[in-house]
Design an enzyme around this catalytic site. Structure first.
Site, PDB file in Angstrom:
ATOM      1  N   SER A 277      18.752 -28.275  -3.362  1.00 35.50           N
ATOM      2  CA  SER A 277      17.860 -29.244  -2.727  1.00 35.50           C
ATOM      3  C   SER A 277      16.654 -28.519  -2.168  1.00 35.50           C
ATOM      4  CB  SER A 277      18.614 -29.951  -1.608  1.00 35.50           C
ATOM      5  OG  SER A 277      17.713 -30.502  -0.677  1.00 35.50           O
ATOM      6  N   LYS A 283      22.878 -27.547  -0.070  1.00 34.43           N
ATOM      7  CA  LYS A 283      23.248 -28.425  -1.171  1.00 34.43           C
ATOM      8  C   LYS A 283      23.449 -27.700  -2.501  1.00 34.43           C
ATOM      9  CE  LYS A 283      23.725 -32.278  -1.382  1.00 34.43           C
ATOM     10  NZ  LYS A 283      22.824 -33.427  -1.405  1.00 34.43           N
ATOM     11  N   GLU A 290      24.966 -35.581 -13.685  1.00 37.84           N
ATOM     12  CA  GLU A 290      24.198 -36.779 -13.317  1.00 37.84           C
ATOM     13  C   GLU A 290      23.182 -37.141 -14.390  1.00 37.84           C
ATOM     14  OE1 GLU A 290      23.549 -36.901  -8.642  1.00 37.84           O
ATOM     15  OE2 GLU A 290      23.160 -34.919  -9.457  1.00 37.84           O
TER      16      GLU A 290
END
Ligand code: ARG
Length: 459
Positions: A277, A283, A290
């Site tokens: 991130s 993160k 995804e």
């Protein structure tokens, strides 16, 4: 720059029309197939006495040069020349003159483009089949490591019954096996030669379509000239199979995403297959899974585009059909990257056996085993279901798992229970006894792996 069809036109094409009608910015993808098809066509015309040997030699040499120019990025593409077919022919004529002007004898762009597209798609399907095979090998190798790894099976995303992880992985093997069969079958329908039907009606030249089919590796020649230039169901079929495949991949993606969350903690994806991130330093996001899940949407969309494109089109060729390529190109590219990255991601993930084992303790996943146990003691299944329901209600109140209950507690609910019940409620016992065909018993899974290896030819 003269148009191949310019003769009957008194006015220049409007620049905006050239912009609208051009497809060269994407159908340049087809150049290899276009040139291959042209060579086969020229050889056949020569063998049939339509072209001379010197014509043929000039054409073959010229086409080789055009191919080299394209590959070196030296051929300038322009909207004024519309598409890849006219670009190749135009450049050929520039290079070799008169013999180049004979290449389009007994041919139309209508049968030419259909041929190029089929050659292209056949090659894509072959790559997809190889990638699917590799993917399946990865699943089987992983399943082999997890024949005995107990794993929670879910329905409604609620813990349901214990299974082994290898069995879960082999479910995806089966899906891909069907995907692969669908692509193999659709390959047969792709592999039919349109070339030689010319614009729509056939041709009066003494051509030999079988010879062209043989040279280009087609199994058959299209039987009806009208169908040959107007059929795009081969592309729609490919796209439908691709949509189903992506749907399968998206389900595994979804599971990997869930499993890699702290909430599940079943797996850890390798750093090399995650991204971070820009703001939250801690993160590690499962972007590969995804994105493959997300790309499923565009493949579905392309399938719908193609179906809508072809809906109600009168026979035979209509320019609408030029819109068939971009969706298919994008589907093939999406499948290609997805199928290349996915097995690598799987090979590099860590399976967190400890965390998985913990989940098997909660959720009363062996409740069905208790009901089956009562059935073996002469209770009807419906009555047994009721008794175990009561047992669960009691356990929830007592804050205990089925394994933690004492025999007295079992017997308080029904005197049918004896100490043997304490064995049937273990997850291990629950999976061991699932020996029915296709069930999760480790021995079954071991045999399923052998069967899969046979199918894959990897012993
Ligand atoms: N670029 C065209 C296509 O992809 C080639 C066929 C054009 N044929 C025609 N009659 N305008 O469909």
């Amino acid at each position: 720059m003269g148009k191949t069809w310019g003769g009957r036109f008194g006015q220049e094409t409007h620049a905006l029309v050239e912009e609208l009608t051009a497809s060269i910015h994407y159908d340049q993808n087809l150049y290899v197939w276009d040139i291959l098809g042209s060579k086969a066509h020229a050889r056949m015309l020569t063998a049939c006495g339509v072209l001379t040997q010197p014509d043929l030699e000039a054409i073959l040499r010229g086409l080789d040069e055009v191919q080299q120019e394209i590959e070196a990025g030296k051929l300038e593409f322009t909207n004024r020349l519309e598409d890849i077919h006219t670009h190749v022919e135009h450049r050929l004529i520039e290079k070799i003159g008169e013999p180049g002007r004979k290449l389009h004898t007994a041919r139309s762009r209508n049968d030419q483009v259909a041929t190029d597209f089929r050659l292209y798609l056949r090659n894509e399907v072959d790559q997809i089949l190889a990638l699917l095979h590799n993917f399946q090998c990865t699943l089987v190798a992983l399943a082999e490591q997890h024949v005995d790894t107990l794993f929670p099976g879910y329905t409604h995303l609620q813990r349901a019954q214990p299974i082994v992880f290898g069995h879960h992985l082999l479910a995806y093997y089966e899906m891909l096996q069907r995907d692969s069969a669908r692509f193999r079958e659709c390959r047969q329908r792709i592999n039919v030669l349109p070339l030689g039907v010319a614009a729509l009606a056939g041709t009066s030249y003494p051509i030999d379509r079988q010879a062209v089919a043989r040279e280009l590796g087609f199994d058959q020649v299209a039987a009806n000239s009208l169908d040959a230039v107007s059929d795009r169901d081969f592309a729609i079929e490919f796209s439908a199979h691709a949509a189903i495949l992506m749907m399968h991949l998206s389900r595994l993606c979804e599971e990997l995403i869930l499993w890699s969350s702290i909430e599940f903690g079943f797996i850890e994806l390798s750093d090399a297959f995650c991204t971070g991130s820009s703001i939250m330093p801690q993160k590690k996001n499962p972007d590969v899974a995804e994105l493959i899940r997300g790309k499923t949407g565009r493949v579905y969309g392309h399938l719908m585009s193609l179906l809508t494109l072809m809906k109600s089109l009168p026979l035979t060729y209509n320019r609408d059909m030029q819109e068939d390529k971009e969706p298919v190109f994008d589907i093939a590219a999406t499948l290609n990257i997805s199928l290349r990255v996915f097995p690598e991601m799987l090979r590099n993930m860590k399976v967190n056996n400890v965390q998985i084992a913990q989940t098997l303790e909660g959720g009363f996943m062996t409740a069905t085993e208790v009901a089956d146990y009562l059935v073996r003691r002469g209770v009807s299944f419906r009555t047994a279901h009721g008794i175990v329901g009561e047992l669960i209600r009691y356990s929830l109140g007592a804050g205990k798992t089925l394994q933690e209950l004492s025999l007295e507690e079992y017997q308080r609910i029904s005197e049918k229970f004896d100490e043997a019940v304490l064995d049937v409620v273990t997850p291990q016992q629950a999976v061991n006894c699932k020996t029915s065909v296709g069930g999760t018993a480790p021995h079954n899974v071991f045999r399923a792996i052998q069967a899969a290896k046979d199918q894959l030819g990897i012993h």
